[in-house]
Design a protein around this motif. Structure first.
Motif, PDB file in Angstrom:
ATOM      1  N   SER A 111       0.830  -1.213   0.000  1.00 54.98           N
ATOM      2  CA  SER A 111       0.000   0.000   0.000  1.00 54.98           C
ATOM      3  C   SER A 111       0.858   1.255   0.000  1.00 54.98           C
ATOM      4  O   SER A 111       0.543   2.231  -0.687  1.00 54.98           O
ATOM      5  N   LYS A 112       1.954   1.229   0.765  1.00 56.82           N
ATOM      6  CA  LYS A 112       2.852   2.388   0.818  1.00 56.82           C
ATOM      7  C   LYS A 112       3.500   2.643  -0.540  1.00 56.82           C
ATOM      8  O   LYS A 112       3.611   3.789  -0.969  1.00 56.82           O
ATOM      9  N   VAL A 113       3.930   1.579  -1.213  1.00 56.52           N
ATOM     10  CA  VAL A 113       4.545   1.728  -2.535  1.00 56.52           C
ATOM     11  C   VAL A 113       3.530   2.278  -3.530  1.00 56.52           C
ATOM     12  O   VAL A 113       3.823   3.206  -4.289  1.00 56.52           O
ATOM     13  N   LEU A 114       2.330   1.726  -3.541  1.00 53.45           N
ATOM     14  CA  LEU A 114       1.320   2.186  -4.489  1.00 53.45           C
ATOM     15  C   LEU A 114       0.921   3.633  -4.213  1.00 53.45           C
ATOM     16  O   LEU A 114       0.680   4.405  -5.141  1.00 53.45           O
ATOM     17  N   VAL A 153      12.591  -7.019  -4.839  1.00 50.55           N
ATOM     18  CA  VAL A 153      12.706  -6.472  -3.492  1.00 50.55           C
ATOM     19  C   VAL A 153      11.536  -7.006  -2.667  1.00 50.55           C
ATOM     20  O   VAL A 153      10.379  -6.890  -3.079  1.00 50.55           O
ATOM     21  N   ALA A 154      11.832  -7.588  -1.531  1.00 49.09           N
ATOM     22  CA  ALA A 154      10.781  -8.092  -0.633  1.00 49.09           C
ATOM     23  C   ALA A 154      10.040  -6.913   0.001  1.00 49.09           C
ATOM     24  O   ALA A 154      10.660  -5.946   0.439  1.00 49.09           O
ATOM     25  N   GLU A 170      14.694   2.969   1.288  1.00 50.62           N
ATOM     26  CA  GLU A 170      15.477   2.261   0.264  1.00 50.62           C
ATOM     27  C   GLU A 170      14.582   1.829  -0.885  1.00 50.62           C
ATOM     28  O   GLU A 170      14.963   1.924  -2.052  1.00 50.62           O
ATOM     29  N   ILE A 171      13.407   1.328  -0.554  1.00 51.51           N
ATOM     30  CA  ILE A 171      12.457   0.915  -1.594  1.00 51.51           C
ATOM     31  C   ILE A 171      12.098   2.115  -2.457  1.00 51.51           C
ATOM     32  O   ILE A 171      12.126   2.038  -3.691  1.00 51.51           O
ATOM     33  N   PHE A 172      11.779   3.238  -1.834  1.00 46.13           N
ATOM     34  CA  PHE A 172      11.398   4.433  -2.596  1.00 46.13           C
ATOM     35  C   PHE A 172      12.557   4.932  -3.461  1.00 46.13           C
ATOM     36  O   PHE A 172      12.347   5.353  -4.603  1.00 46.13           O
ATOM     37  N   ASP A 173      13.784   4.872  -2.946  1.00 40.30           N
ATOM     38  CA  ASP A 173      14.951   5.268  -3.745  1.00 40.30           C
ATOM     39  C   ASP A 173      15.091   4.365  -4.972  1.00 40.30           C
ATOM     40  O   ASP A 173      15.406   4.841  -6.068  1.00 40.30           O
ATOM     41  N   LEU A 174      14.848   3.070  -4.794  1.00 42.05           N
ATOM     42  CA  LEU A 174      14.941   2.146  -5.917  1.00 42.05           C
ATOM     43  C   LEU A 174      13.792   2.340  -6.907  1.00 42.05           C
ATOM     44  O   LEU A 174      13.979   2.173  -8.113  1.00 42.05           O
ATOM     45  N   VAL A 175      12.623   2.701  -6.418  1.00 42.58           N
ATOM     46  CA  VAL A 175      11.506   3.031  -7.311  1.00 42.58           C
ATOM     47  C   VAL A 175      11.899   4.231  -8.176  1.00 42.58           C
ATOM     48  O   VAL A 175      11.701   4.233  -9.401  1.00 42.58           O
ATOM     49  N   ASP A 176      12.476   5.246  -7.543  1.00 43.08           N
ATOM     50  CA  ASP A 176      12.906   6.436  -8.281  1.00 43.08           C
ATOM     51  C   ASP A 176      13.965   6.093  -9.322  1.00 43.08           C
ATOM     52  O   ASP A 176      13.920   6.581 -10.465  1.00 43.08           O
TER      53      ASP A 176
END
Length: 118
Positions: A5-8, A95-96, A105-111
């Motif tokens: 949910s946070k990623v979306l 990424v899990a 870190e997830i958001f940096d990789l999304v970017d």
């Protein structure tokens, strides 16, 4: 709010991305695309742990992201980073989304993935 949910929410707020659900047999697989050329920059999905070489039963929420090849090897030495599931393992990373990778870190990789697929 879970990691999915946070990623979306992050991609909706930052990139105005609404997930696409193209597979009838996998209705929870969310493809993230650029608005203009529709190229993928991410896929959020729930897959069997055994399909990822992980121990245990059940499924895990993950995200595939495009990444620089020179970063992939180092990241895969860290818990929560896996070889890309059903993607080119030289250019994509899984990424899990189970709390093992910090949100930032997830958001940096999304970017990074967004930029690499522009």
């Amino acid at each position: 709010m879970n990691d999915r949910s946070k990623v979306l929410k992050y991609v909706r707020d930052k990139y105005q991305t609404q997930p696409d659900y193209p597979w009838r047999h996998h209705p929870n697989y969310a493809v993230l695309r650029h608005a203009g050329h529709r190229k993928w920059y991410g896929v959020v999905m729930k897959v069997a742990k055994s399909s990822l070489g992980l121990p245990g039963e059940g499924q895990i929420e993950v995200m595939n992201l495009k990444c620089r090849p020179e970063l992939i090897g180092a990241l895969r030495l860290t818990p929560g980073y896996l070889p890309a599931y059903h993607m080119n393992k030289e250019h994509w990373l899984t990424v899990a989304l189970d709390g093992s990778v910090p949100e930032e870190e997830i958001f940096d990789l999304v970017d990074l993935s967004f930029a690499l697929t522009k």
